[in-house]
Design a protein around this motif. Sequence first.
Motif, PDB file in Angstrom:
ATOM      1  N   THR A  35       0.832  -1.202   0.000  1.00  0.00           N
ATOM      2  CA  THR A  35       0.000   0.000   0.000  1.00  0.00           C
ATOM      3  C   THR A  35       0.867   1.253   0.000  1.00  0.00           C
ATOM      4  O   THR A  35       0.598   2.213  -0.730  1.00  0.00           O
ATOM      5  CB  THR A  35      -0.946  -0.003   1.211  1.00  0.00           C
ATOM      6  N   ILE A  36       1.925   1.244   0.808  1.00  0.00           N
ATOM      7  CA  ILE A  36       2.838   2.391   0.831  1.00  0.00           C
ATOM      8  C   ILE A  36       3.510   2.548  -0.534  1.00  0.00           C
ATOM      9  O   ILE A  36       3.624   3.660  -1.057  1.00  0.00           O
ATOM     10  CB  ILE A  36       3.870   2.235   1.961  1.00  0.00           C
ATOM     11  N   ALA A  37       3.950   1.428  -1.125  1.00  0.00           N
ATOM     12  CA  ALA A  37       4.579   1.493  -2.450  1.00  0.00           C
ATOM     13  C   ALA A  37       3.599   2.038  -3.487  1.00  0.00           C
ATOM     14  O   ALA A  37       3.976   2.856  -4.334  1.00  0.00           O
ATOM     15  CB  ALA A  37       5.086   0.112  -2.863  1.00  0.00           C
ATOM     16  N   ALA A  38       2.344   1.602  -3.429  1.00  0.00           N
ATOM     17  CA  ALA A  38       1.340   2.105  -4.377  1.00  0.00           C
ATOM     18  C   ALA A  38       1.099   3.597  -4.161  1.00  0.00           C
ATOM     19  O   ALA A  38       0.955   4.356  -5.129  1.00  0.00           O
ATOM     20  CB  ALA A  38       0.035   1.322  -4.220  1.00  0.00           C
ATOM     21  N   GLY A  39       1.081   4.036  -2.908  1.00  0.00           N
ATOM     22  CA  GLY A  39       0.933   5.465  -2.616  1.00  0.00           C
ATOM     23  C   GLY A  39       2.109   6.270  -3.140  1.00  0.00           C
ATOM     24  O   GLY A  39       1.941   7.363  -3.694  1.00  0.00           O
ATOM     25  N   MET A  40       3.322   5.720  -2.971  1.00  0.00           N
ATOM     26  CA  MET A  40       4.511   6.379  -3.506  1.00  0.00           C
ATOM     27  C   MET A  40       4.427   6.503  -5.025  1.00  0.00           C
ATOM     28  O   MET A  40       4.788   7.535  -5.599  1.00  0.00           O
ATOM     29  CB  MET A  40       5.762   5.596  -3.108  1.00  0.00           C
ATOM     30  N   HIS A  41       3.909   5.450  -5.663  1.00  0.00           N
ATOM     31  CA  HIS A  41       3.746   5.479  -7.119  1.00  0.00           C
ATOM     32  C   HIS A  41       2.815   6.613  -7.528  1.00  0.00           C
ATOM     33  O   HIS A  41       3.083   7.350  -8.480  1.00  0.00           O
ATOM     34  CB  HIS A  41       3.210   4.141  -7.598  1.00  0.00           C
ATOM     35  N   GLY A  42       1.731   6.767  -6.799  1.00  0.00           N
ATOM     36  CA  GLY A  42       0.789   7.843  -7.094  1.00  0.00           C
ATOM     37  C   GLY A  42       1.391   9.225  -6.896  1.00  0.00           C
ATOM     38  O   GLY A  42       1.097  10.161  -7.644  1.00  0.00           O
ATOM     39  N   VAL A  85       7.338  -4.475  -8.112  1.00  0.00           N
ATOM     40  CA  VAL A  85       8.457  -5.427  -8.047  1.00  0.00           C
ATOM     41  C   VAL A  85       9.733  -4.700  -7.626  1.00  0.00           C
ATOM     42  O   VAL A  85      10.475  -5.174  -6.761  1.00  0.00           O
ATOM     43  CB  VAL A  85       8.653  -6.149  -9.397  1.00  0.00           C
ATOM     44  N   ASN A  86       9.979  -3.528  -8.200  1.00  0.00           N
ATOM     45  CA  ASN A  86      11.181  -2.772  -7.836  1.00  0.00           C
ATOM     46  C   ASN A  86      11.127  -2.255  -6.402  1.00  0.00           C
ATOM     47  O   ASN A  86      12.153  -2.206  -5.722  1.00  0.00           O
ATOM     48  CB  ASN A  86      11.421  -1.624  -8.817  1.00  0.00           C
ATOM     49  N   LYS A  87       9.956  -1.859  -5.931  1.00  0.00           N
ATOM     50  CA  LYS A  87       9.843  -1.342  -4.562  1.00  0.00           C
ATOM     51  C   LYS A  87       9.939  -2.455  -3.520  1.00  0.00           C
ATOM     52  O   LYS A  87      10.568  -2.285  -2.479  1.00  0.00           O
ATOM     53  CB  LYS A  87       8.532  -0.561  -4.369  1.00  0.00           C
ATOM     54  N   LEU A  88       9.292  -3.585  -3.778  1.00  0.00           N
ATOM     55  CA  LEU A  88       9.353  -4.698  -2.822  1.00  0.00           C
ATOM     56  C   LEU A  88      10.651  -5.488  -2.965  1.00  0.00           C
ATOM     57  O   LEU A  88      11.072  -6.169  -2.022  1.00  0.00           O
ATOM     58  CB  LEU A  88       8.154  -5.632  -3.006  1.00  0.00           C
ATOM     59  N   GLY A  89      11.241  -5.413  -4.148  1.00  0.00           N
ATOM     60  CA  GLY A  89      12.485  -6.121  -4.425  1.00  0.00           C
ATOM     61  C   GLY A  89      12.222  -7.332  -5.294  1.00  0.00           C
ATOM     62  O   GLY A  89      11.360  -8.160  -4.969  1.00  0.00           O
TER      63      GLY A  89
END
Length: 130
Positions: A35-42, A85-89
Motif C-alpha cells: 500500500t505504501i509502495a502504491a501510494g509512492m507510485h501515485g 516489483v522494484n519497490k518490494l524487491g
Amino acid sequence: DRQSSIRVKLSQENSYLELRLPSASSCPYLVCAATIAAGMHGLEDPDAIVVPAVPSRAVLTTPQPEIPTSLPDALKVLEQDTYIVNKLGPDFVRWFTLLKRGELESIQSWVEADDISVEAAWQKMYMEFL
C-alpha cells in the motif's frame, strides 16, 4: 462509501485510512508495504492514478483496471507490475510467488488425493499453526 477499496476518514478529532480489499488471512506487513509502495507510485507519477470521473456510487462507463479474482491471477499481475516489483524487491517477489505457487500445488494435490474440498485443504495447511 463502504463499497470503496480504500476509505479515508478525516475529521477534526481523528483521521484514519481503511483498507477494505485485503483478505483477513493476508500478511498485514505485506499489505502495508504494498500500500505504501502504491501510494509512492501515485505521488511520483500522478498520471498512474485512475480517478473515476463520476461519484463512486454511480455506474462507471469508462474501463477500470480489473482486480484479480484468484491467487494465480494475482501472482501474474504482481510479477508484471514493474513498479511494485522494484519497490518490494525482485528477489522478494520471486520467492513470494514461488512460495504461493507451491502452496497452491500442495492444496491441489490434497484435494485430488484426499477427495476433500479446497476450503478443507486450506484449513489443513494453515490451521495447525493457530
